[in-house]
Design a protein around this motif. Structure first.
Motif: not given
Length: 64
Positions: A58, A55, A15, A61-62, A20
């Motif tokens: 994307r 997200d 991350i 995850y971020r 992502s």
């Protein structure tokens, strides 16, 4: 070091590096179930206060 801790460190690194990751990618990478990945993400968010969000743009995850 426990396998779970090593997995969460790797998720965090992915991350932070802007990769992502999403649940299917993490399942495949670590050869674990969806439930395990979701529990790890929840632990990062709830217990370690990681500003983790999904997200859609994307597709993973971020951190905010």
């Amino acid at each position: 070091m426990s396998v779970r801790l090593e997995r969460m460190i790797a998720i965090d690194a992915a991350i932070r590096n802007g990769l992502s990751p999403n649940v299917p990618k993490l399942m495949k990478q670590f050869e674990v179930s969806e439930r395990t990945v979701r529990a790890d993400l929840e632990f990062l968010r709830e217990r370690l206060n990681a500003p983790l969000v999904y997200d859609r743009a994307r597709g993973g995850y971020r951190y905010t």
